[in-house]
Enzyme design. Structure first.
Site, short mmCIF file in Angstrom:
data_model
loop_
_atom_site.label_atom_id
_atom_site.label_comp_id
_atom_site.label_asym_id
_atom_site.label_seq_id
_atom_site.Cartn_x
_atom_site.Cartn_y
_atom_site.Cartn_z
N ARG A 27 0.81 -1.22 0.00
CA ARG A 27 0.00 0.00 0.00
C ARG A 27 0.84 1.26 0.00
NH1 ARG A 27 -5.37 -1.18 2.04
NH2 ARG A 27 -5.56 0.90 2.92
N ASN A 99 -5.78 5.95 9.82
CA ASN A 99 -5.64 6.23 8.39
C ASN A 99 -6.57 7.39 8.04
OD1 ASN A 99 -4.00 4.01 8.23
ND2 ASN A 99 -5.46 2.73 7.12
N GLU A 481 -0.53 6.20 -20.44
CA GLU A 481 -0.27 5.14 -19.47
C GLU A 481 1.20 4.72 -19.50
OE1 GLU A 481 -0.88 1.95 -16.66
OE2 GLU A 481 -1.73 3.94 -17.02
N GLU A 488 6.50 6.56 -12.81
CA GLU A 488 6.16 5.98 -11.50
C GLU A 488 7.30 5.15 -10.92
OE1 GLU A 488 1.52 4.91 -10.80
OE2 GLU A 488 2.48 3.85 -12.45
N HIS A 504 2.35 21.62 -31.79
CA HIS A 504 1.74 22.62 -30.92
C HIS A 504 2.48 22.74 -29.58
CE1 HIS A 504 -1.66 23.15 -33.66
NE2 HIS A 504 -1.59 21.82 -33.84
N LYS A 603 -0.52 2.26 -2.95
CA LYS A 603 -1.37 1.43 -3.79
C LYS A 603 -2.81 1.90 -3.76
CE LYS A 603 -2.33 -2.02 -6.47
NZ LYS A 603 -1.89 -1.97 -7.87
#
Length: 608
Positions: A27, A99, A481, A488, A504, A603
């Site tokens: 996580r 949390n 993606e 990442e 552009h 996560k």
């Protein structure tokens, strides 16, 4: 994002807590801590900056022992990553893990200071600990003190508390952040994710918004609007919801990339035959779909890019207007909802805070119905939508999404086919989509065979600081993606652009130090894309083209062509996701980054 584990048992609970934290490492976190009530009835707390393994070593050295305990992995929101900011936080015999974010923590902080409380950390969670102690001191009862605390605080939270005056009890509550209760024999548990407790139980109660729970070894008591009998709310999770080990793979990410053929087969199984079965979306789905006149997709991160691909599909195949919006933007602006609009929320975890908030704000708008695409049964988003389609991707441990993303695309294409049959999609096209979906696992399997070639391409990115990804049409979101995956996990700055936008602005960045990755399926836009790539070559950039195997593209100086298996145009965005995933993975491995747990990321993003 952050992880909570709590255990009340007849045996020592320290090892259960540590193992629970290990299973929540995916996580994202920067520190970890544990607190137990020892044999003398006192709280023993151990915290460490860094990995759970460091906390484990500290516990083996100090050997804390207790039958009641809570533990936490923290991802910094208030206060820098440090041991003093790590959870649990304590206040005069109380220990708290949390949390979420307490929005009125500054106001409470000042009030508590005026009441004589001293603060050692910069966190909003320490405010919770002191405020709870204050409330309990006023009323003399832990449960009533928790009720008073929940009436006082504002924000999103999952909270678990232990108290020296109630040594066999954990009190816990949730609002806007997930929390589950695990049911054992002679012991019970709480956690932010059932994954944390799978070694000790397979029976869970998913707490609902605003519920407070009191957990002892022998009893679980829930206080809130749904006080149904405990047994009637208990759900048994099967082994499909448990994460396996890495097998022969070096990282979870690579394992999950190579699981995609099986994951896609699972999400298609029983849902796609000659046509896509509307019953897959739930009872009454056909009655809703025949009324749909527009689509509103809401999501974050990779799920948002999946939604962008679906926009092309909905408008081209189904003839339906489709809007796609980032959840954190939609929730805070005024919207105009077309009559007959179906809201589609996409979330791997089913607990993404911004997506949930946008979904809830939709209750005030004129939506026909709400549907979610999610990987976690019984998650909040599943419980709060009219219809749902489970991804069936299996547990995804790596922070960077791979198999969940491709399954989202497959499920969205199923939705396009099913809703489209009541609009512009004829039966022949519906059958073609279904055939493309049935063939998809095999095509992805063949694409994964390109792994060694992509690994060699990845070597050329290791010393680069920037990269550009290009695509056109429904493959433009795949370029986005690909850029996201690279940034990442390798920390290389990367941008995705529609190839027609080069002139552009982005063309100004292109030089011999800027590698350019192009997604080039054999579709109607390929000649346009070739022209765009010539513009890039003219500026001296090195080109890496992922191209349909039947296209007449050949390698030459500074142009590398990777031949991708031909496939149906409907599913090609899914197929072309595989090479960009593998490219990002191998670049990150060569650079030596933490592939599965990249810095600063989590996560499941359960706060704003």
């Amino acid at each position: 994002m952050c992880g909570i584990v709590g255990v009340v048992a007849e045996r020592d609970v320290c090892n259960i807590l540590i193992e629970g934290l290990r299973r929540l490492e995916y996580r994202g976190y920067d520190s970890a801590g544990v607190a137990l009530i020892d044999a003398a009835g006192c709280i023993r707390r151990i915290r460490r900056l860094g990995k759970v393994s460091e906390l484990d070593q500290a516990c083996k050295s100090d050997q804390p022992f207790g039958h009641t305990g809570i533990a936490h992995t923290r991802w910094a929101t208030h206060g820098e990553p440090s041991e003093v900011n790590a959870h649990p936080h304590v206040s005069y015999g109380l220990a708290v893990v949390h949390n979420g974010i307490i929005e009125n923590h500054e106001e409470l902080h000042e009030q508590l200071k005026s009441n004589g409380y001293n603060f050692e950390s910069a966190t909003d969670t320490e405010v919770l600990a002191h405020q709870l102690h204050y409330e309990v001191s006023q009323c003399g009862d832990l449960r009533e003190g928790m009720n008073r605390l929940l009436d006082t605080i504002r924000g999103a939270y999952a909270i678990a508390v232990i108290d020296e005056n109630n040594p066999g009890t954990i009190m816990a509550a949730r609002s806007g952040s997930p929390l589950v209760v695990g049911l054992g024999i002679g012991e019970n548990y709480v956690a932010s994710d059932p994954q944390a407790l799978r070694p000790v139980t397979d029976r869970f109660i998913f707490l609902e918004e605003g519920e407070l729970v009191e957990v002892t070894r022998d009893e679980v008591s829930i206080f809130g609007h749904n006080q149904a009998a405990i047994e009637s709310r208990a759900i048994r999770l099967d082994d499909r919801h448990d994460a396996a080990d890495k097998g022969n793979h070096r990282h979870y990410m690579l394992k999950e990339i190579f699981e995609q053929p099986d994951a896609l087969a699972r999400t298609i199984s029983g849902r796609v035959g000659e046509l896509v079965f509307p019953e897959a979306f739930g009872a009454g789905a056909s009655g809703i779909f025949e009324q749909v006149k527009a689509i509103q997709i809401v999501a974050c991160g990779s799920s948002y890019y999946a939604g962008l691909v679906a926009k092309y599909w909905f408008e081209h195949y189904a003839g339906l207007p489709c809007q796609v919006e980032i959840a954190s933007e939609l929730r805070y602006r005024s919207t105009v909802v077309l009559p007959g609009t179906l809201m589609v929320a996409i979330s791997q975890s089913g607990e993404t805070a911004d997506t949930l908030a946008a979904l809830r704000s939709a209750s005030d708008a004129n939506y026909l119905a709400k549907l979610c695409i999610c990987n976690v049964p019984n998650s909040t988003i599943v419980r709060e939508t009219d219809l749902s389609l489970m991804l069936e991707a299996g547990a995804e441990i790596c922070v960077a999404s791979t198999k969940a993303f491709t399954n989202q695309l497959a499920d969205l294409l199923m939705l396009v086919a099913t809703v489209g049959r009541f609009n512009a999609l004829d039966e022949a096209m519906h059958q073609e989509i279904a055939r493309g979906l049935r063939e998809l696992p095999q095509v992805v399997e063949r694409t994964l065979a390109l792994d060694a070639e992509i690994q060699e391409i990845a070597r050329k990115f290791v010393e680069k600081h920037h990269a550009l990804f290009l695509g056109r049409g429904s493959h433009y979101p795949i370029a986005l993606e690909g850029a996201l995956k690279l940034k990442e996990i390798s920390y290389i700055h990367a941008e995705g652009y529609p190839a027609g936008e080069l002139k552009h602005g982005p063309l100004a960045l292109v030089d011999d130090d800027m590698p350019v990755v192009a997604v080039a399926p054999g579709d109607d836009l390929i000649e346009k894309l070739k022209s765009n790539l010539e513009e890039v070559r003219a500026r001296g950039a090195e080109l890496f083209i992922f191209a349909d195997e039947h296209l007449s593209m050949t390698e030459q100086k500074d142009v590398t062509v990777l031949k991708v298996p031909s496939c149906s145009a409907m599913v090609s965005p899914i197929v072309y996701t595989i090479p960009v995933q593998l490219l990002a993975y191998h670049v990150a491995v060569f650079k030596g980054t933490d592939v599965d747990q990249p810095r600063n990321l989590a996560k499941s993003v359960t706060v704003e």
